[in-house]
Structure formats: structure tokens, C-alpha cells
Scaffold this active site. Structure first.
Site, short mmCIF file in Angstrom:
data_model
loop_
_atom_site.label_atom_id
_atom_site.label_comp_id
_atom_site.label_asym_id
_atom_site.label_seq_id
_atom_site.Cartn_x
_atom_site.Cartn_y
_atom_site.Cartn_z
N THR A 60 0.88 -1.18 0.00
CA THR A 60 0.00 0.00 0.00
C THR A 60 0.91 1.22 0.00
O THR A 60 1.64 1.45 0.97
CB THR A 60 -0.89 -0.01 1.25
OG1 THR A 60 -1.58 -1.25 1.30
CG2 THR A 60 -1.87 1.14 1.23
N LYS B 265 3.88 -8.83 4.21
CA LYS B 265 2.57 -8.21 3.99
C LYS B 265 1.82 -9.10 2.99
O LYS B 265 1.58 -8.74 1.87
CB LYS B 265 2.73 -6.78 3.48
CG LYS B 265 1.48 -5.96 3.68
CD LYS B 265 1.70 -4.51 3.35
CE LYS B 265 0.37 -3.80 3.40
NZ LYS B 265 0.48 -2.36 3.18
N GLU C 134 1.86 -4.70 17.45
CA GLU C 134 1.66 -3.60 16.50
C GLU C 134 0.21 -3.11 16.56
O GLU C 134 -0.55 -3.55 17.42
CB GLU C 134 1.98 -4.07 15.07
CG GLU C 134 1.12 -5.23 14.61
CD GLU C 134 1.42 -5.69 13.20
OE1 GLU C 134 2.19 -5.03 12.48
OE2 GLU C 134 0.85 -6.71 12.77
C1 LIG Z 1 -5.14 -2.55 4.75
C2 LIG Z 1 -4.47 -1.93 3.78
O1 LIG Z 1 -3.29 -1.24 4.01
C3 LIG Z 1 -3.01 -0.91 5.32
C4 LIG Z 1 -3.88 0.17 5.76
C5 LIG Z 1 -3.42 1.48 5.73
C6 LIG Z 1 -4.33 2.60 6.17
O2 LIG Z 1 -5.54 2.33 6.32
O3 LIG Z 1 -3.82 3.74 6.36
C7 LIG Z 1 -2.15 1.80 5.28
C8 LIG Z 1 -1.27 0.80 4.95
C9 LIG Z 1 -1.56 -0.56 5.36
N1 LIG Z 1 -1.04 -0.77 6.69
C10 LIG Z 1 -4.94 -1.89 2.39
O4 LIG Z 1 -5.99 -2.49 2.12
O5 LIG Z 1 -4.24 -1.26 1.58
C1 LIG Z 2 -0.89 -5.33 9.92
C2 LIG Z 2 -0.07 -4.15 9.48
N1 LIG Z 2 0.99 -3.78 10.21
C3 LIG Z 2 1.78 -2.72 9.85
C4 LIG Z 2 1.50 -2.00 8.72
C5 LIG Z 2 2.38 -0.82 8.35
O1 LIG Z 2 3.05 -1.09 7.16
P1 LIG Z 2 3.60 0.08 6.21
O2 LIG Z 2 4.50 0.95 7.08
O3 LIG Z 2 4.36 -0.65 5.15
O4 LIG Z 2 2.42 0.82 5.71
C6 LIG Z 2 0.41 -2.36 7.92
C7 LIG Z 2 0.11 -1.66 6.65
O5 LIG Z 2 -0.09 -2.32 5.66
C8 LIG Z 2 -0.40 -3.46 8.29
O6 LIG Z 2 -1.47 -3.83 7.55
#
Ligand SMILES: C=C(O[C@@H]1C=C(C(=O)O)C=C[C@H]1N)C(=O)O
Ligand SMILES: Cc1ncc(COP(=O)(O)O)c(C=O)c1O
Length: 271
Positions: A29, A140, A173
Site C-alpha cells: 500500500t 505483507k 503492532e
Molecule cells: C489494509 C491496507 O493497508 C493498510 C492500511 C493502511 C491505512 O488504512 O492507512 C495503510 C497501509 C496498510 N497498513 C490496504 O488495504 O491497503
Molecule cells: C498489519 C499491518 N501492520 C503494519 C503496517 C504498516 O506497514 P507500512 O509501514 O508498510 O504501511 C500495515 C500496513 O499495511 C499493516 O497492515
């Protein structure tokens, strides 16, 4: 903006796709500003690591160029890349030669309340626990039912995020973010060798801390350590850093180190 499947505009997917059938795949994402994917190298690094660990066959150079082209067309928003192991007949067995399917989707940047970043948020104490599976830890991957169950635990606006622990009770987390605590000037974030997602923003914050000479540690975090912390914040690659003001009976203030790292990550996401 149209989604792309394997580089072509498309809004449909084969019913034989293994991502649909088994969650057999990975996703990223990515925030997009001024037509550029933010923190692209870190996203690509995590994706390549996931492909290696899951033995997914994907052309990383092609993924890079497609992400850059899609981001240029999107301009500003959230770019989601889903990589699945393509099609197969019914059953878990897969053909190792099948090339990964590339799905690109664009959406608007989420409009979170300014207070989340400016003042801070409260975490909902989720009862859903993260299973300990080292083979998948840090990735992820598309198996997000734990986060779906956790996110369904609250609907009120008082809690902007949730606190997730593993089946042994360790603090890991958020539901969609990573978590840091600050104790006596030292950063601490959870060891993700058993479960959790190794966020790109978490990686960037650890890199910035090292560059700034801020002591930082990756290790197990107990609920007591969290309670005793001076500062707590959560982070992800879309919103950067949100200070955490409370969770259940625990409370903290948005401290100087949180604000410093929040400023750095905001600049990175607006670059
Ligand atoms: C769940 C997704 O991505 C996560 C959610 C966010 C957010 O809602 O800000 C950001 C990055 C990921 N941790 C997704 O469906 O893209
Ligand atoms: C479960 C979870 N942990 C942590 C993160 C943070 O990841 P990032 O910093 O790559 O957005 C995310 C985002 O996708 C997530 O879904």
C-alpha cells in the site's frame, strides 16, 4: 482511475486466481504524491523479500516500472499493488512456473481527522491475537483475517487504531500500523520474527533513528513495558506517525521524540 491487471486496464479477475482462493500472494500500500510513489525502494525491497520467501515468480523490474507509470497517471492517492500466484485448478498445489499476477488499484488518500496527527489517538485493546508463524512473520501477505477480526472489534470514533498482541501476550503492532514506544530517550519496537507486518515506515524510522544517533531497539515488548513508556506512537506508509495518548487504562503524552520523527516522516511522505 482504472485498475490494471498485468499491465492492462481491467476491472475483472479470473475466478481461478489463487489470491482469491487462498490468499496466496502479497500486497503493498503505497502513498503517491506529485505522481511519485513514496518510499518506493522500501516497498520494492519488502516485496522482493516476500517473493523470495513465498517462492513467487515475479519480474521486479517490470513491477517497478508499472508502479511508476501508474503513480504518474494517478498523481496523488494510494496505490495498492496486489501480487497473486496467478491461476490454478482447485487444491493447494501450485505450478512453480506460473508467473505472478500483478493487480494495481488507485484510490484517494484517506482523509483522517487532523487531530490524529496534531493531538494523538487512542488505541482499542483488541482481543484478537496474532498467531505465531515465523514462515510468514514480517510479510505483507494477503491473509489478513486477523486484522479484519480485530478491526471489527470496535466501531466508535474514539479509537482510531487498535493494539494487537500475539498469542503469548507480547505487544506487537496496530491493526494497520506498527508501534513504537519511547523509554528514557530510547526507541523500542516489537520483534516481528514470529508475527506482524514489517512496515516500510517502521524500517524508515529505525533508519532515521540510527542516522540521528537515537538509541533504538527491536525486541519483545510486554504490556507492563508499554504502560511504563514515556511516549507511544504508531506509524504506516500512508499517514506517517500518529502519537498515541491512551489504550485501556494506560495513558501517555505526545513527546518530543515522537514529534521529531513525525516531522521527518511527514517530509518524506510529502517529498
Ligand atoms: C489494509 C491496507 O493497508 C493498510 C492500511 C493502511 C491505512 O488504512 O492507512 C495503510 C497501509 C496498510 N497498513 C490496504 O488495504 O491497503
Ligand atoms: C498489519 C499491518 N501492520 C503494519 C503496517 C504498516 O506497514 P507500512 O509501514 O508498510 O504501511 C500495515 C500496513 O499495511 C499493516 O497492515
Amino acid at each position: 482511475m482504472h485498475s490494471w491487471v498485468d499491465g492492462q486496464p481491467a476491472d475483472a479477475l479470473s475466478l481461478k486466481d489463487r489470491g482469491l482462493a487462498y490468499g496466496d500472494g502479497l500486497f503493498e500500500t503505497i502513498a503517491v504524491k506529485s505522481g511519485r510513489p513514496q518510499l518506493l525502494e522500501r516497498h520494492l525491497q519488502r516485496l522482493a523479500e516476500g517473493c523470495r520467501r513465498l517462492a513467487l515468480t515475479a519480474d521486479q523490474a517490470l513491477i517497478r516500472s508499472e508502479l511508476q507509470a501508474y503513480a504518474a497517471a494517478l498523481g496523488e492517492g494510494v496505490l495498492k499493488l496486489i501480487l497473486t500466484r496467478g491461476n490454478s485448478q482447485r487444491g493447494y498445489a501450485a505450478d512453480p512456473a506460473t508467473a505472478a499476477r500483478r493487480i494495481l488499484q488507485g484510490s484517494a488518500l484517506p482523509v483522517y481527522p487532523l487531530a490524529h496527527a496534531e493531538q494523538g489517538i487512542r488505541l482499542f485493546p483488541c482481543t484478537t491475537r496474532l498467531a505465531e508463524q515465523p514462515l510468514l512473520a514480517g510479510l505483507k501477505h494477503l491473509n489478513r483475517l486477523e486484522q479484519v477480526l480485530a478491526r471489527a472489534e470496535w466501531r466508535d470514533a474514539e479509537h482510531a487504531e487498535g493494539l494487537m498482541r500475539d498469542t503469548s501476550g507480547r505487544v506487537i503492532e496496530g491493526v494497520f500500523s506498527n508501534l513504537f514506544l519511547v523509554s528514557q530517550g530510547r526507541l523500542l519496537t516489537a520483534d516481528l520474527s514470529r508475527c506482524g507486518v514489517a512496515g516500510v515506515m517502521r524500517a524508515e524510522i529505525l533508519f532515521q533513528a540510527e542516522s540521528l544517533g537515537i538509541p533504538a531497539q527491536v525486541g519483545d515488548i510486554s504490556l507492563d513495558q508499554l504502560q511504563q513508556a514515556d511516549e507511544v506512537f504508531v506509524c504506516n506508509s500512508v499517514y506517517g506517525v500518529w502519537p498515541v495518548l491512551g489504550c485501556a487504562g494506560m495513558s501517555w503524552s505526545a513527546g518530543a521524540l515522537t514529534r521529531k520523527l513525525q516531522g521527518i516522516t511527514r517530509a518524506l511522505l510529502d517529498a
